[in-house]
Design an enzyme around this catalytic site. Structure first.
Site, PDB file in Angstrom:
ATOM      1  N   CYS A 135     -12.127 -40.491   5.045  1.00  0.00           N
ATOM      2  CA  CYS A 135     -13.495 -40.061   5.423  1.00  0.00           C
ATOM      3  C   CYS A 135     -14.538 -40.677   4.508  1.00  0.00           C
ATOM      4  O   CYS A 135     -14.340 -40.724   3.295  1.00  0.00           O
ATOM      5  CB  CYS A 135     -13.663 -38.558   5.251  1.00  0.00           C
ATOM      6  SG  CYS A 135     -12.572 -37.593   6.237  1.00  0.00           S
ATOM      7  N   MET A 158     -10.894 -41.605  11.989  1.00  0.00           N
ATOM      8  CA  MET A 158     -11.199 -41.500  13.415  1.00  0.00           C
ATOM      9  C   MET A 158     -12.701 -41.535  13.688  1.00  0.00           C
ATOM     10  O   MET A 158     -13.115 -41.519  14.834  1.00  0.00           O
ATOM     11  CB  MET A 158     -10.550 -40.251  14.032  1.00  0.00           C
ATOM     12  CG  MET A 158      -9.042 -40.207  13.995  1.00  0.00           C
ATOM     13  SD  MET A 158      -8.137 -41.754  14.205  1.00  0.00           S
ATOM     14  CE  MET A 158      -8.772 -42.464  15.671  1.00  0.00           C
ATOM     15  N   SER A 175      -2.825 -32.072 -16.299  1.00  0.00           N
ATOM     16  CA  SER A 175      -1.985 -31.720 -15.141  1.00  0.00           C
ATOM     17  C   SER A 175      -1.138 -32.896 -14.672  1.00  0.00           C
ATOM     18  O   SER A 175      -0.045 -32.720 -14.142  1.00  0.00           O
ATOM     19  CB  SER A 175      -2.851 -31.263 -13.965  1.00  0.00           C
ATOM     20  OG  SER A 175      -3.566 -30.108 -14.295  1.00  0.00           O
TER      21      SER A 175
HETATM   22  P1  XMP Z   1      -6.050 -36.470   5.141  1.00  0.00           P
HETATM   23  O1  XMP Z   1      -6.701 -36.310   3.805  1.00  0.00           O
HETATM   24  O2  XMP Z   1      -4.845 -35.598   5.312  1.00  0.00           O
HETATM   25  O3  XMP Z   1      -7.130 -35.951   6.181  1.00  0.00           O
HETATM   26  O4  XMP Z   1      -5.764 -37.903   5.464  1.00  0.00           O
HETATM   27  C1  XMP Z   1      -6.931 -35.983   7.574  1.00  0.00           C
HETATM   28  C2  XMP Z   1      -8.183 -35.473   8.247  1.00  0.00           C
HETATM   29  O5  XMP Z   1      -9.315 -36.304   7.967  1.00  0.00           O
HETATM   30  C3  XMP Z   1     -10.286 -36.127   8.997  1.00  0.00           C
HETATM   31  N1  XMP Z   1     -10.741 -37.448   9.425  1.00  0.00           N
HETATM   32  C4  XMP Z   1     -11.971 -37.967   9.211  1.00  0.00           C
HETATM   33  N2  XMP Z   1     -13.053 -37.430   8.641  1.00  0.00           N
HETATM   34  N3  XMP Z   1     -14.230 -39.457   9.027  1.00  0.00           N
HETATM   35  C5  XMP Z   1     -14.209 -38.191   8.549  1.00  0.00           C
HETATM   36  O6  XMP Z   1     -15.225 -37.720   8.040  1.00  0.00           O
HETATM   37  C6  XMP Z   1     -13.154 -40.059   9.616  1.00  0.00           C
HETATM   38  O7  XMP Z   1     -13.223 -41.215  10.034  1.00  0.00           O
HETATM   39  C7  XMP Z   1     -11.979 -39.265   9.718  1.00  0.00           C
HETATM   40  N4  XMP Z   1     -10.763 -39.512  10.237  1.00  0.00           N
HETATM   41  C8  XMP Z   1     -10.030 -38.380  10.056  1.00  0.00           C
HETATM   42  C9  XMP Z   1      -9.609 -35.373  10.111  1.00  0.00           C
HETATM   43  O8  XMP Z   1     -10.082 -34.052  10.094  1.00  0.00           O
HETATM   44  C10 XMP Z   1      -8.143 -35.482   9.755  1.00  0.00           C
HETATM   45  O9  XMP Z   1      -7.343 -34.458  10.276  1.00  0.00           O
END
Ligand code: XMP
Length: 470
Positions: free
Chosen positions: A301, A382, A462
């Site tokens: 993100c 995404m 940690s």
């Molecule tokens: P992790 O940290 O497990 O997070 O890889 C997965 C979650 O990230 C969100 N997600 C996004 N949020 N821009 C965002 O602000 C993006 O392009 C994006 N892609 C995924 C989403 O909630 C996912 O489950």
């Protein structure tokens, strides 16, 4: 201004514990009457994380996979169907083929399904024979027809009604076969019992629907084809729908939640994302059964950088819990290890959603490739530009502007092997975390958990320090 804390800002204080074995910890969680998970982990609806392979592996392990929506309705429906057909002690509608079909066509079919057995039937659906992997994998002549390769009806062991698991076991044992077709008096196909499905029905960990099929969820957006997609997914057997948008506290998102819930009242609805008390309250009022929390914590993100908006995830979960009351919460994004998962649950989540931790596994879509001598897999946000372009090419979203990207386009994660191994080590870590907190289950974790805010010194301490390691 109040303080917002995330996973690295806090630790859980160890408590007196009655737990003598980590196995005494119960990690099961009820998200809805029909969705009882054995582990509180859900795979993210991202196109580099969850399609049918991931969802099947998750359901077999006791979690839940949510099939992403960055594709056509047809594609998403097929992925849901693959999960629903992957494993079922009794296959209601086995794939039937004509005796005239060639080996080439049979091989093409096997690519569309996660199984390799077909029943050969005539025009009236009368059983003529059965083709399984053994009958064709070693055959080179692709022009050979099903009728030349099949085991003919006369040599098959069949039954005339749906039999119990015990009866099936006796037949498998006695005849050493792997498939038992079910036919009626006219020899028409009424179902199929397979040894593999029979064995996996013994897997008590798997999460299933009332018909014994694996559970699966599917994501929806809030624009364009939302209801049409929902309808198709519901018909395909999706057990959970998930309205998955970056800002779940938009009026438009609340309206979509209301409409989807009105249209499919019996299907549990996850909705998000939000990161505030008010966001959780409004989604609940709109009809969400489960609320997804997380604005900007995800590994791919860039929302917080691009827009300046977000709430550190531990605080976001705590705020959402205040607005959600007893409605289950899924903490979505930012978990890098089992410790973060325990903290998310202790802060008030019922389950976590993972993206990057799963993207490097065999079950995630995409190929393994080498980068700087390491095996990696692609992973992208995404809300990245590529995902956006993919979405407008494959969905009916009527987008009248080109938004700014809020996610990484070309990310990579280390290749990790089968997802089973990742889940196993996460599960062990979570069990240990519960044990340190003196909690035998989630309820006790919520009651016992006590956070301590740490400094940069505490964080440094940690992680492993003052040693060299591989
Ligand atoms: P992790 O940290 O497990 O997070 O890889 C997965 C979650 O990230 C969100 N997600 C996004 N949020 N821009 C965002 O602000 C993006 O392009 C994006 N892609 C995924 C989403 O909630 C996912 O489950």
């Amino acid at each position: 201004m109040f303080e917002g804390l995330s996973f690295d800002d806090v630790l859980l204080i160890p408590k007196r514990s009655v737990i003598s074995s980590r196995r005494d910890v119960d990690l099961s969680v009820k998200l809805f009457s029909s969705v009882n998970l054995k582990i509180p982990i859900i795979s993210s609806p991202m196109d580099t994380v969850t399609e049918s392979s991931m969802a099947i592996a998750f359901a077999r392990y006791g979690g839940l996979g949510i099939i992403h929506r960055f594709c056509s309705i047809d594609y998403q429906v097929k992925e849901v169907e693959k999960v629903k057909m992957a494993e079922n002690y009794f296959v209601e509608n086995p794939i039937c083929i004509s005796p005239e079909i060639t080996l080439k066509e049979i091989k093409e079919k096997t690519e569309n399904y996660h199984f390799l057995t077909f029943l050969v039937v005539d025009k009236n659906k009368r059983l003529l024979g059965l083709i399984s992997k053994r009958d064709f994998v070693l055959e080179d002549d692709e022009n050979k027809k099903a009728k030349d390769l099949m085991t003919p009806f006369e040599k098959l062991i069949v039954v005339n009604k749906k039999i119990s698991l015990k009866e099936a076991k006796e037949i498998f044992k006695k005849y050493k076969i792997e498939k038992i077709p079910i036919i009626d008096k006219e020899r028409k196909v009424r179902g199929l019992i397979t040894f593999r499905d029979f064995m996996s029905s013994m897997n008590k960990k798997a999460v299933r629907d009332l018909k014994g099929r694996l559970l699966v969820g599917a994501a929806l957006g809030i624009r364009g084809d939302c209801l049409e997609r929902g309808e198709a997914l519901a018909k395909a057997g999706a057990d959970v729908l998930c309205i998955d948008v970056a800002h779940g506290h938009l009026e438009k998102a609340l309206k979509a939640v209301k409409e989807v819930k009105r249209k499919f009242p019996e299907i549990p609805l996850i909705a998000g994302n939000i990161a505030t008390k008010e966001g959780a309250r409004d989604l609940k009022r709109a009809g969400a059964d489960i609320i997804k929390v997380g604005i900007g914590p995800g590994s791919a993100c860039t929302t917080r950088i691009v827009t300046g908006v977000g709430v550190p995830q531990v605080t976001a979960i705590m705020l959402a819990r205040q607005g959600a009351g007893n409605t289950p919460l899924i903490a979505d994004g930012g978990c890098r290890n089992s410790g973060d998962i325990v903290k998310a649950l202790a802060a008030g989540a019922n389950a976590v959603m993972l993206g990057s931790l799963l993207a490097g596994t065999d079950e995630a879509p995409g190929k393994i490739f080498y980068m700087n001598g390491k095996r990696v897999k692609a992973f992208r946000g995404m809300s990245s530009m590529i995902a956006f372009e993919n979405k407008i090419n494959h969905t009916k979203e009527n987008i009248d502007y080109k938004p700014i990207a809020e996610g990484i386009d070309y990310g990579f994660v280390d290749y990790k092997g089968p997802v089973f191994e990742v889940l196993e080590s996460l599960e062990k870590g979570i069990r240990s975390g519960f044990s340190y907190c003196g909690a035998r289950n989630l309820k006790e974790l919520w009651r016992n958990a006590e956070f301590i805010k740490i400094t940069s010194g505490g964080l440094k301490e940690s992680y492993p320090h003052d040693i060299d390691y591989l």
